[in-house]
Scaffold this motif. Sequence first.
Motif, PDB file in Angstrom:
ATOM      1  N   ARG A 121      14.269  11.221  -4.885  1.00 25.81           N
ATOM      2  CA  ARG A 121      13.017  10.454  -5.674  1.00 25.81           C
ATOM      3  C   ARG A 121      13.347  10.718  -7.219  1.00 25.81           C
ATOM      4  NH1 ARG A 121      10.203  14.625  -3.163  1.00 25.81           N
ATOM      5  NH2 ARG A 121       9.748  15.573  -4.962  1.00 25.81           N
ATOM      6  N   GLU A 207       6.555   8.935   8.787  1.00 28.88           N
ATOM      7  CA  GLU A 207       7.784   8.849   7.370  1.00 28.88           C
ATOM      8  C   GLU A 207       8.620   8.403   8.014  1.00 28.88           C
ATOM      9  OE1 GLU A 207       7.037  10.590   4.161  1.00 28.88           O
ATOM     10  OE2 GLU A 207       4.866  10.368   5.210  1.00 28.88           O
ATOM     11  N   MET A 210       7.398   4.274   8.481  1.00 26.17           N
ATOM     12  CA  MET A 210       7.407   3.688   7.522  1.00 26.17           C
ATOM     13  C   MET A 210       8.977   3.363   6.490  1.00 26.17           C
ATOM     14  SD  MET A 210       4.167   5.551   5.626  1.00 26.17           S
ATOM     15  CE  MET A 210       4.458   7.526   5.976  1.00 26.17           C
ATOM     16  N   GLU A 214       9.939  -1.110   4.995  1.00 24.63           N
ATOM     17  CA  GLU A 214      10.273  -0.281   3.645  1.00 24.63           C
ATOM     18  C   GLU A 214      11.802  -1.699   3.633  1.00 24.63           C
ATOM     19  OE1 GLU A 214       9.761   2.640   1.680  1.00 24.63           O
ATOM     20  OE2 GLU A 214       7.726   3.734   1.546  1.00 24.63           O
ATOM     21  N   ILE A 221       7.604  -3.717  -2.005  1.00 19.85           N
ATOM     22  CA  ILE A 221       7.519  -2.231  -1.836  1.00 19.85           C
ATOM     23  C   ILE A 221       7.807  -1.955  -3.465  1.00 19.85           C
ATOM     24  CG2 ILE A 221       6.643  -0.343  -0.903  1.00 19.85           C
ATOM     25  CD1 ILE A 221       6.751  -2.340   0.992  1.00 19.85           C
ATOM     26  N   LYS A 223       6.728   0.539  -6.673  1.00 15.65           N
ATOM     27  CA  LYS A 223       6.682   1.538  -6.783  1.00 15.65           C
ATOM     28  C   LYS A 223       5.311   2.213  -6.993  1.00 15.65           C
ATOM     29  CE  LYS A 223       8.262   5.710  -9.422  1.00 15.65           C
ATOM     30  NZ  LYS A 223       9.753   6.471  -9.929  1.00 15.65           N
ATOM     31  N   LYS A 226       2.491   2.268  -4.069  1.00 13.82           N
ATOM     32  CA  LYS A 226       3.058   2.979  -2.844  1.00 13.82           C
ATOM     33  C   LYS A 226       2.183   4.187  -2.666  1.00 13.82           C
ATOM     34  CE  LYS A 226       8.483   2.923  -2.582  1.00 13.82           C
ATOM     35  NZ  LYS A 226       9.775   3.798  -1.828  1.00 13.82           N
ATOM     36  N   ASN A 227       1.678   4.404  -3.867  1.00 11.59           N
ATOM     37  CA  ASN A 227       0.924   5.600  -3.709  1.00 11.59           C
ATOM     38  C   ASN A 227      -0.341   5.182  -3.638  1.00 11.59           C
ATOM     39  OD1 ASN A 227       0.516   5.248  -6.544  1.00 11.59           O
ATOM     40  ND2 ASN A 227       0.108   6.923  -6.465  1.00 11.59           N
ATOM     41  N   TYR A 231      -0.379  -0.730  -0.162  1.00 12.86           N
ATOM     42  CA  TYR A 231       0.647  -0.333   0.501  1.00 12.86           C
ATOM     43  C   TYR A 231       1.191  -0.103   1.653  1.00 12.86           C
ATOM     44  CZ  TYR A 231       4.445   3.261   2.734  1.00 12.86           C
ATOM     45  OH  TYR A 231       5.676   3.351   2.914  1.00 12.86           O
ATOM     46  N   ARG A 395       3.484   8.365  -0.847  1.00 11.25           N
ATOM     47  CA  ARG A 395       3.762   7.210  -0.264  1.00 11.25           C
ATOM     48  C   ARG A 395       1.615   6.987  -0.127  1.00 11.25           C
ATOM     49  NH1 ARG A 395       9.052   5.938   3.493  1.00 11.25           N
ATOM     50  NH2 ARG A 395       8.362   7.790   3.899  1.00 11.25           N
ATOM     51  N   SER A 398       1.960   8.447   3.332  1.00 11.02           N
ATOM     52  CA  SER A 398       2.366   9.438   3.563  1.00 11.02           C
ATOM     53  C   SER A 398       0.845  10.993   3.045  1.00 11.02           C
ATOM     54  CB  SER A 398       3.457  10.380   2.446  1.00 11.02           C
ATOM     55  OG  SER A 398       4.886   9.178   2.938  1.00 11.02           O
TER      56      SER A 398
END
Length: 477
Positions: A121, A207, A210, A214, A221, A223, A226-227, A231, A395, A398
């Motif tokens: 990450r 997971e 995804m 992606e 996608i 950054k 993403k959250n 997304y 994400r 997630s």
Amino acid sequence: MMNFNKSITISTSSHTMLRQLVVLIFVVASIGLFFYLNKVQPHYYIDEIFHVPQTLRFCNRNFFEWDQKITTLPGLYLMAVVLFAPLKLCNTIVLRGINLIGTFANFFVVYQILKSSIERRQYGAKQKSHDQRQQWTILIASLNIAILPPLYFLLFLYYTDVISTNLVLLMYLFYIKRRFKTSAFAGVLAVLFRQTNIVWVAWICLELGMDILEKKNPNRIHKSFKNTPAYVKLLWDNAKEEILGGRFTNLAAEIFGVLLPYLLIGLSFAIFILWNKGIVLGDRSAHVATFHVPQIFYCSVFFAFFAWPYFISHVIDFLRFAKARWGFTTLALLLVGIIVRYNTLVHPYLLADNRHYTFYVWNKTIGRYYLARYLFVPIYGFCLFATWRALRHLRFLSQIGYFIATFIVLVPQLLLEPRYFFIPYIIYRINSIDSVKPWQLFAESLTTLLVNAFQFYVFSTKVFYWDDDEYPQRISW
């Protein structure tokens, strides 16, 4: 330049030796505790009265006599048979040794997950190898998770929880390392130890799905999205691009091919449920599936108790959020209060078994004072908020997947037991390590050490007797 490089090498070597010393202390202390506690409690403790005799039957090749009080699949017993039956070592202390090894394995696997996750990450592996602070963070966080008091307490007992947790974490680790078949094999074993681990197999599937979508157009996608709920649309745009480009068959084949090992686990589990006419083996009367939403609230308090150094950093954010969105906050807390009012359920074991801390906590607070359950409502609200804030960098799906998985695992459980919270807690801690501060790690370490010391002291020194049992009773989680 040569002297400077030499000093760096010496400094790095010193850090490495110190970390090895910390791990050695952990291992030696755990082994010492294992033998000491076995001396304190040589007789079966609570559920061991079912697990040990059942394993001895298996060791004697009696595979068709099943204790109806046992509700989990026989993974633990089969493991013991494979390891110890050929050596004729099926006895209580050796069987208990499985969880001692499992405790060390949990530390090692969590360490590998944190190391791999952070490298994936945040940094490149080469850069990370020179970041001493990051390495210390990984080590101390891994130890804190490994000695999580309710889980660490089981290092000297013959229970399913330690290895069950270890196998779910192994499944997660091999997923991170992109070894999907090995990950799925760990998932099979995890389900054999505890049926509810099928939920975490499904979580890994989400997971992985995804990840595949992606990669079809990673530039889309971004950054920063993403959250967020955006997304989901970005993933759909990737899928739609493949479909409109005439590559639907290829996309479906790729997703199905990668997920196949996990899907086979799900199919096998479905067949088992149909054959068994339910998820529970043995006596189902004590483990009737229910709808018990407050388990989520109790779990969030469990998180806050052991991870309080991370939770207190969200107090100001919570107050600001409540002030800025007072209408939403009021409605949310009102909903929590309604759930508490109409869905607070109590298992008979919680009221009757005075060998557990939950018995005393419940009967001294919520069980004793009717209004006390409502005083916890704002605490539940904060704990849930803080948990979400710690995971909001993940994400979007997630986050949703984690909370849904936790919901599915906990809400059907009537009995309030800390062991149900182990895997949700560990996954939370693994995924909230990015911005931890040294003082938080230190405070967490101090908390776990003090709680463990208190627990082992109480267990070793405080005994009482039941009328129908000749052996002394002790208090645990």
